[in-house]
Design a protein around this motif. Structure first.
Motif, mmCIF file in Angstrom:
data_model
loop_
_atom_site.group_PDB
_atom_site.id
_atom_site.type_symbol
_atom_site.label_atom_id
_atom_site.label_comp_id
_atom_site.label_asym_id
_atom_site.label_seq_id
_atom_site.Cartn_x
_atom_site.Cartn_y
_atom_site.Cartn_z
ATOM 1 N N THR A 113 0.823 -1.204 0.000
ATOM 2 C CA THR A 113 0.000 0.000 0.000
ATOM 3 C C THR A 113 0.864 1.264 0.000
ATOM 4 N N ALA A 114 0.210 2.383 -0.282
ATOM 5 C CA ALA A 114 0.899 3.668 -0.241
ATOM 6 C C ALA A 114 1.406 3.969 1.166
ATOM 7 N N ASP A 115 0.682 3.508 2.189
ATOM 8 C CA ASP A 115 1.110 3.724 3.562
ATOM 9 C C ASP A 115 2.406 2.965 3.854
ATOM 10 N N ASP A 116 2.559 1.773 3.262
ATOM 11 C CA ASP A 116 3.810 1.026 3.411
ATOM 12 C C ASP A 116 4.980 1.821 2.836
ATOM 13 N N ILE A 117 4.779 2.393 1.654
ATOM 14 C CA ILE A 117 5.841 3.151 0.991
ATOM 15 C C ILE A 117 6.227 4.378 1.821
ATOM 16 N N LYS A 118 5.265 4.952 2.484
ATOM 17 C CA LYS A 118 5.525 6.136 3.300
ATOM 18 C C LYS A 118 6.319 5.795 4.560
ATOM 19 N N ARG A 119 5.987 4.678 5.211
ATOM 20 C CA ARG A 119 6.548 4.370 6.526
ATOM 21 C C ARG A 119 7.792 3.479 6.479
ATOM 22 N N PHE A 120 7.832 2.571 5.520
ATOM 23 C CA PHE A 120 8.864 1.536 5.541
ATOM 24 C C PHE A 120 10.303 2.066 5.502
ATOM 25 N N PRO A 121 10.624 3.109 4.711
ATOM 26 C CA PRO A 121 12.020 3.580 4.671
ATOM 27 C C PRO A 121 12.583 3.959 6.036
ATOM 28 N N TYR A 122 11.727 4.318 6.976
ATOM 29 C CA TYR A 122 12.208 4.784 8.274
ATOM 30 C C TYR A 122 12.469 3.631 9.238
ATOM 31 N N LEU A 123 12.303 2.406 8.736
ATOM 32 C CA LEU A 123 12.802 1.244 9.454
ATOM 33 C C LEU A 123 14.331 1.213 9.375
ATOM 34 N N LEU A 124 14.852 1.843 8.330
ATOM 35 C CA LEU A 124 16.300 1.945 8.133
ATOM 36 C C LEU A 124 16.814 3.136 8.924
ATOM 37 N N ARG A 125 17.864 2.935 9.678
ATOM 38 C CA ARG A 125 18.400 4.018 10.503
ATOM 39 C C ARG A 125 18.922 5.167 9.633
ATOM 40 N N ALA A 126 18.926 6.356 10.215
ATOM 41 C CA ALA A 126 19.226 7.569 9.453
ATOM 42 C C ALA A 126 20.583 7.506 8.768
ATOM 43 N N ARG A 127 21.576 6.903 9.396
ATOM 44 C CA ARG A 127 22.915 6.878 8.815
ATOM 45 C C ARG A 127 22.984 6.032 7.553
ATOM 46 N N TYR A 128 21.986 5.162 7.353
ATOM 47 C CA TYR A 128 21.942 4.349 6.141
ATOM 48 C C TYR A 128 21.065 4.959 5.052
ATOM 49 N N ARG A 129 20.128 5.818 5.431
ATOM 50 C CA ARG A 129 19.151 6.301 4.452
ATOM 51 C C ARG A 129 19.760 7.180 3.371
ATOM 52 N N LYS A 130 20.868 7.878 3.668
ATOM 53 C CA LYS A 130 21.528 8.653 2.633
ATOM 54 C C LYS A 130 22.166 7.686 1.634
ATOM 55 N N GLY A 131 21.665 7.699 0.420
ATOM 56 C CA GLY A 131 22.139 6.762 -0.593
ATOM 57 C C GLY A 131 21.305 5.497 -0.688
ATOM 58 N N ALA A 132 20.218 5.423 0.079
ATOM 59 C CA ALA A 132 19.365 4.233 0.042
ATOM 60 C C ALA A 132 18.395 4.299 -1.132
ATOM 61 N N SER A 133 17.910 3.145 -1.548
ATOM 62 C CA SER A 133 16.967 3.073 -2.670
ATOM 63 C C SER A 133 16.082 1.844 -2.518
ATOM 64 N N TRP A 134 14.957 1.890 -3.232
ATOM 65 C CA TRP A 134 14.088 0.729 -3.337
ATOM 66 C C TRP A 134 14.670 -0.238 -4.368
ATOM 67 N N MET A 135 14.320 -1.512 -4.229
ATOM 68 C CA MET A 135 14.645 -2.486 -5.262
ATOM 69 C C MET A 135 13.497 -3.474 -5.390
ATOM 70 N N GLY A 136 12.995 -3.623 -6.604
ATOM 71 C CA GLY A 136 11.918 -4.564 -6.881
ATOM 72 C C GLY A 136 11.880 -4.816 -8.370
ATOM 73 N N ASN A 137 10.973 -5.691 -8.816
ATOM 74 C CA ASN A 137 10.923 -5.976 -10.253
ATOM 75 C C ASN A 137 9.951 -5.038 -10.974
ATOM 76 N N GLY A 138 9.835 -5.228 -12.277
ATOM 77 C CA GLY A 138 9.015 -4.339 -13.083
ATOM 78 C C GLY A 138 7.533 -4.446 -12.784
ATOM 79 N N ASN A 139 7.050 -5.652 -12.463
ATOM 80 C CA ASN A 139 5.631 -5.817 -12.147
ATOM 81 C C ASN A 139 5.260 -5.070 -10.870
ATOM 82 N N THR A 140 6.140 -5.137 -9.881
ATOM 83 C CA THR A 140 5.901 -4.393 -8.639
ATOM 84 C C THR A 140 5.905 -2.897 -8.906
ATOM 85 N N LEU A 141 6.851 -2.446 -9.736
ATOM 86 C CA LEU A 141 6.907 -1.020 -10.068
ATOM 87 C C LEU A 141 5.623 -0.567 -10.758
ATOM 88 N N ALA A 142 5.098 -1.381 -11.682
ATOM 89 C CA ALA A 142 3.862 -1.019 -12.384
ATOM 90 C C ALA A 142 2.702 -0.851 -11.403
#
Length: 397
Positions: free
Chosen positions: A265-294
């Motif tokens: 869900t959109a709520d997952d996309i909003k909240r999930f990145p902050y499971l990663l600590r701040a020192r890692y978030r700089k330079g962080a990115s999502w990774m998934g396949n094309g179907n998920t992106l669509a």
């Protein structure tokens, strides 16, 4: 034909227009809830993805076109010329001595000949362009197979004391030694002697392109899903649980269940990145396949804005919830129980280890009239920091 900046500008303009069209189509679909309009919305999303990819390809070509030439020394050029004679005619005269002088790799009597540094660099470059894991992770080149990484698990304790209080002994940091899971990857592209004799046939580019296509797909699957048996161990092959950093066992990733059953869900996309600590978030990115992106391209936040945004200027990637999205076709589809989406700083979390040099064995006998070029290289992969990569697991009913 030389690539010009206006080519990128034209694609960028078309991308912006197509994104506006997709928004209108999807908004209409949400209002009318008609299956035929939903199909049109998904089609528009796929067209936007294609334009975004074309923009990235054009930028890469422009960068390559403007890249300064290699400054190879005379020995390396001589090695390259001798290697081309080996490829075209099988002439080995002096090749072994030249490759040692060129410092590509040591002579391997049973492993064929090491490709010259300039060609090997080209193969590495095209592999990086074709393999998203090589773009995301840290790539290390080593001269032998005995590579080890020492990781600090911390664990040192501290405390507050008064000026005259005793200083009790504290715990010492914990160190862990990890080694990559190595394997040998091979390709065996075939060419005819007629092709090789053609003065217009560029053997260097042909070998690089053939090896790229063979290696890139195999490597990406191994870096993502590989079991570590005679191949790299992919980051999804490591164990995971829901415990926070510091509570999990070293080398275990953290996963979190999606808030929707069977969907992200959109709520997952909003909240999930902050499971990663701040020192890692700089330079962080999502990774998934094309179907998920669509699927993500059609989601909106609580303000009614799409969470996916195309990169509408040169050098800017598309983003999901404000973070770039890396499309890895080896990632699983969105389905109950699947780790369909990951978010992390892969430069810090995953290492790819290349054994220096790519070797080629010329085989004119096995499959006449074709000449095979049995090309091999040693490569490994491992999770280094299990706190740097998080997994979004799709919840089951």
């Amino acid at each position: 034909m030389a690539l010009e900046q206006k080519d990128i500008d034209q694609v960028t303009d078309a991308l912006g227009a197509k994104f506006d069209e997709m928004k209108k189509t999807n908004d209409k679909e949400l209002e009318q809830i008609k299956s035929e309009v939903k199909g049109a919305a998904r089609g528009s999303a796929e067209e936007v993805k294609e334009l975004q990819k074309l923009k990235g390809d054009l930028e890469a070509l422009l960068a390559k076109q403007n890249r300064p030439g290699n400054n190879n020394n005379a020995t390396t050029d001589e090695h390259k010329e001798a290697f081309m004679k080996f490829m075209k005619k099988g002439h080995e005269d002096g090749l072994g001595e030249l490759q040692v002088k060129a410092l590509s790799v040591g002579t391997d009597a049973d492993g064929g000949y090491a490709v010259p540094e300039s060609i090997d660099s080209e193969i590495s470059s095209v592999l990086r362009d074709a393999n998203v894991m090589r773009q995301a992770a840290r790539v290390i080149t080593v001269g032998n197979a005995d590579y080890k990484k020492l990781m600090n698990q911390h664990g040192a304790s501290s405390g507050w004391v008064g000026e005259e209080d005793a200083r009790p002994e504290t715990a010492t940091p914990k160190l862990a030694q990890i080694t990559p899971f190595m394997g040998e990857i091979y390709a065996n592209p075939m060419a005819t002697q007629t092709m090789l004799d053609d003065s217009f046939f560029n053997a260097e580019s042909w070998l690089a392109e053939e090896v790229r296509d063979e290696f890139a797909e195999q490597e990406e699957a191994a870096f993502t899903l590989g079991d570590g048996l005679k191949k790299p161990k992919g980051f999804l092959a490591y164990g995971s649980d829901t415990q926070a950093d510091g509570a999990r066992a070293f080398g275990t990733l953290q996963h979190k269940l999606s808030s929707g059953v069977g969907v992200i869900t959109a709520d997952d996309i909003k909240r999930f990145p902050y499971l990663l600590r701040a020192r890692y978030r700089k330079g962080a990115s999502w990774m998934g396949n094309g179907n998920t992106l669509a699927d993500l391209m059609l989601l909106k936040n609580s303000q009614g804005d799409y969470i996916w945004r195309p990169g509408l200027s040169e050098g800017m990637p598309a983003t999901v919830g404000g973070f770039s999205y890396l499309e890895n076709e080896s990632m699983p589809d969105t389905a109950a129980g699947a780790n369909a989406l990951s978010f992390g700083n892969f430069q810090r979390g995953y290492y790819i280890v290349d054994r220096m040099g790519t070797r080629v064995l010329r085989d004119p006998f096995t499959k006449k009239p074709f000449i095979g070029f049995y090309t091999t290289k040693r490569v490994g992969g491992m999770v280094v920091d299990s706190n740097a990569i998080k997994l979004l697991q799709v919840a089951a009913a």
